[in-house]
Design an enzyme around this catalytic site. Structure first.
Site, PDB file in Angstrom:
ATOM      1  N   ASP A   1       0.851  -1.188   0.000  1.00 14.83           N
ATOM      2  CA  ASP A   1       0.000   0.000   0.000  1.00 14.83           C
ATOM      3  C   ASP A   1       0.895   1.249   0.000  1.00 14.83           C
ATOM      4  O   ASP A   1       1.855   1.325  -0.760  1.00 14.83           O
ATOM      5  CB  ASP A   1      -0.955  -0.057   1.196  1.00 14.83           C
ATOM      6  CG  ASP A   1      -2.060   0.980   1.169  1.00 14.83           C
ATOM      7  OD1 ASP A   1      -3.088   0.731   0.523  1.00 14.83           O
ATOM      8  OD2 ASP A   1      -1.884   2.041   1.798  1.00 14.83           O
ATOM      9  N   TRP A   2       0.611   2.235   0.858  1.00 14.51           N
ATOM     10  CA  TRP A   2       1.429   3.446   0.911  1.00 14.51           C
ATOM     11  C   TRP A   2       2.870   3.160   1.294  1.00 14.51           C
ATOM     12  O   TRP A   2       3.762   3.976   1.035  1.00 14.51           O
ATOM     13  CB  TRP A   2       0.822   4.461   1.887  1.00 14.51           C
ATOM     14  CG  TRP A   2      -0.077   5.450   1.226  1.00 14.51           C
ATOM     15  CD1 TRP A   2      -1.445   5.407   1.144  1.00 14.51           C
ATOM     16  CD2 TRP A   2       0.323   6.640   0.531  1.00 14.51           C
ATOM     17  NE1 TRP A   2      -1.908   6.498   0.439  1.00 14.51           N
ATOM     18  CE2 TRP A   2      -0.854   7.270   0.059  1.00 14.51           C
ATOM     19  CE3 TRP A   2       1.557   7.223   0.266  1.00 14.51           C
ATOM     20  CZ2 TRP A   2      -0.820   8.465  -0.661  1.00 14.51           C
ATOM     21  CZ3 TRP A   2       1.592   8.414  -0.453  1.00 14.51           C
ATOM     22  CH2 TRP A   2       0.413   9.023  -0.912  1.00 14.51           C
TER      23      TRP A   2
ATOM     24  N   HIS B   1      -6.629  -6.929   0.353  1.00 10.90           N
ATOM     25  CA  HIS B   1      -5.661  -5.841   0.221  1.00 10.90           C
ATOM     26  C   HIS B   1      -4.602  -5.902   1.324  1.00 10.90           C
ATOM     27  O   HIS B   1      -3.410  -5.757   1.048  1.00 10.90           O
ATOM     28  CB  HIS B   1      -6.391  -4.499   0.272  1.00 10.90           C
ATOM     29  CG  HIS B   1      -5.489  -3.319   0.106  1.00 10.90           C
ATOM     30  ND1 HIS B   1      -4.832  -3.044  -1.078  1.00 10.90           N
ATOM     31  CD2 HIS B   1      -5.100  -2.349   0.975  1.00 10.90           C
ATOM     32  CE1 HIS B   1      -4.100  -1.950  -0.940  1.00 10.90           C
ATOM     33  NE2 HIS B   1      -4.245  -1.516   0.301  1.00 10.90           N
TER      34      HIS B   1
ATOM     35  N   ASP C   1      -7.168  -8.517  -4.453  1.00 12.26           N
ATOM     36  CA  ASP C   1      -7.161  -7.085  -4.159  1.00 12.26           C
ATOM     37  C   ASP C   1      -7.613  -6.301  -5.378  1.00 12.26           C
ATOM     38  O   ASP C   1      -6.833  -6.114  -6.321  1.00 12.26           O
ATOM     39  CB  ASP C   1      -5.770  -6.623  -3.727  1.00 12.26           C
ATOM     40  CG  ASP C   1      -5.740  -5.136  -3.413  1.00 12.26           C
ATOM     41  OD1 ASP C   1      -6.801  -4.578  -3.079  1.00 12.26           O
ATOM     42  OD2 ASP C   1      -4.659  -4.528  -3.495  1.00 12.26           O
TER      43      ASP C   1
ATOM     44  N   TRP D   1     -12.963   3.939  -2.943  1.00 10.79           N
ATOM     45  CA  TRP D   1     -12.349   4.089  -1.622  1.00 10.79           C
ATOM     46  C   TRP D   1     -12.012   5.552  -1.351  1.00 10.79           C
ATOM     47  O   TRP D   1     -12.229   6.053  -0.239  1.00 10.79           O
ATOM     48  CB  TRP D   1     -11.101   3.211  -1.529  1.00 10.79           C
ATOM     49  CG  TRP D   1     -10.084   3.636  -0.517  1.00 10.79           C
ATOM     50  CD1 TRP D   1      -8.826   4.089  -0.752  1.00 10.79           C
ATOM     51  CD2 TRP D   1     -10.247   3.654   0.911  1.00 10.79           C
ATOM     52  NE1 TRP D   1      -8.196   4.387   0.429  1.00 10.79           N
ATOM     53  CE2 TRP D   1      -9.038   4.131   1.474  1.00 10.79           C
ATOM     54  CE3 TRP D   1     -11.300   3.318   1.760  1.00 10.79           C
ATOM     55  CZ2 TRP D   1      -8.855   4.285   2.833  1.00 10.79           C
ATOM     56  CZ3 TRP D   1     -11.117   3.466   3.142  1.00 10.79           C
ATOM     57  CH2 TRP D   1      -9.905   3.946   3.658  1.00 10.79           C
TER      58      TRP D   1
END
Length: 304
Positions: free
Chosen positions: A123-124, A279, A250, A164
């Protein structure tokens, strides 16, 4: 500008998270001093695995993977991004930017003087970690990523991400624990859900969590686009090992592993894996991801 710090008692008796806290102060021109929390497990002179989380999670996400790396002989460092976990949380959304987060984590990484790093990111964690790699490539020896990307806004984002993004701005109760549980195909205990809620005693602490979805470059005029394009130039010449361990479930990042496989030379002929879960893959198949990285290192890919 006000900076909040989650009370320590919010983090007492978290399940499967026995790690002693470590803190380092960094500086910001507008905010002053900011405290970054990080897990630091294993021998101090062991090769480093740097685990970077995303949003709205924190280093708790890596609790099942950290012991595997430590038992394999690594030093595992897992920070909480500013705005998350036990790290400080600026109270205004305007305090958060993509490039600003890269600066904060760059300052933190250089202060610890981490070298020969194996980056493990999702993710980030990938959006920030790959920028750190591009700025300081000599500090990184190899990379394994899952469910992440390095967007420039030149290509449309997945519809699931855009949904999202909208949800994060309109939902009245931004409940990090419920969000992570809903994006993960397994049953969570109430204690685990509360562990993800722990960093956010009230909505005042959630400015970063609310703002992060808006920081992802979805158009070419995003303030971070040019820096991400420059990072891609570094990645397009990256010859060191680059292992892809994306999830099969995901919708947000589905297919992005193909972009890295096509554009990063170091991803060629690596033992990539398809993990099983949603995810937040660390919650479902994190042990297999960690063991794949350990086995990958055993084949010589992690010998620096």
């Amino acid at each position: 500008m006000k900076v909040l710090r989650t009370p320590d008692d919010r983090f007492q008796n978290l399940p499967d998270y026995p790690f002693r806290p470590h803190y380092l102060e960094i500086s910001d021109e507008a905010l002053g001093s900011l405290r970054v929390h990080y897990v630091d497990e294993g021998a101090a002179d062991a090769p480093v695995v740097l685990c970077l989380h995303g949003e709205p999670s924190w280093s708790y996400l890596y609790r099942f993977m950290i012991p595997i790396f430590v038992d394999a002989g690594f030093r595992v460092i897992a920070p909480d991004l500013i705005g998350f976990g036990k790290s400080d949380k600026p109270a205004e959304k305007s305090a958060y930017s993509y490039n600003g987060h890269v600066r904060w984590m760059s300052q933190w990484l250089q202060a610890l003087d981490l070298q020969n790093i194996t980056l493990v990111a999702q993710d980030w964690g990938g959006l920030i970690g790959l920028r750190l790699l591009a700025e300081m490539p000599d500090r990184f020896a190899r990379v394994s990523i899952s469910n992440t990307g390095l967007p420039t806004g030149d290509q449309p984002m997945a519809e699931a991400f855009m949904q999202w993004r909208e949800y994060s701005q309109v939902v009245e109760d931004f409940d990090a624990g419920a969000i992570i549980a809903n994006f993960t195909p397994r049953e969570f205990s109430e204690a685990e859900i509360n562990a993800y809620r722990a960093p956010f005693p009230s909505d005042d602490y959630k400015a970063g969590a609310r703002q992060f979805p808006l920081l992802v470059p979805v158009s070419p005029d995003n303030p971070a686009t040019e820096a991400n394009r420059q990072a891609w130039q570094v990645l397009s010449q990256w010859q060191k090992p680059f292992l892809l361990c994306f999830s099969d479930g995901d919708p947000i990042t589905a297919g992005l592993q193909k972009v890295f496989l096509e554009r990063v030379p170091g991803a060629k002929n690596q033992p990539h894996a398809v993990l099983h879960g949603g995810h937040f893959i660390q919650e479902v198949d994190g042990e297999r991801w960690a063991n794949r990285v350990v086995d990958w290192c055993g084949t010589g890919s992690c010998n620096g």
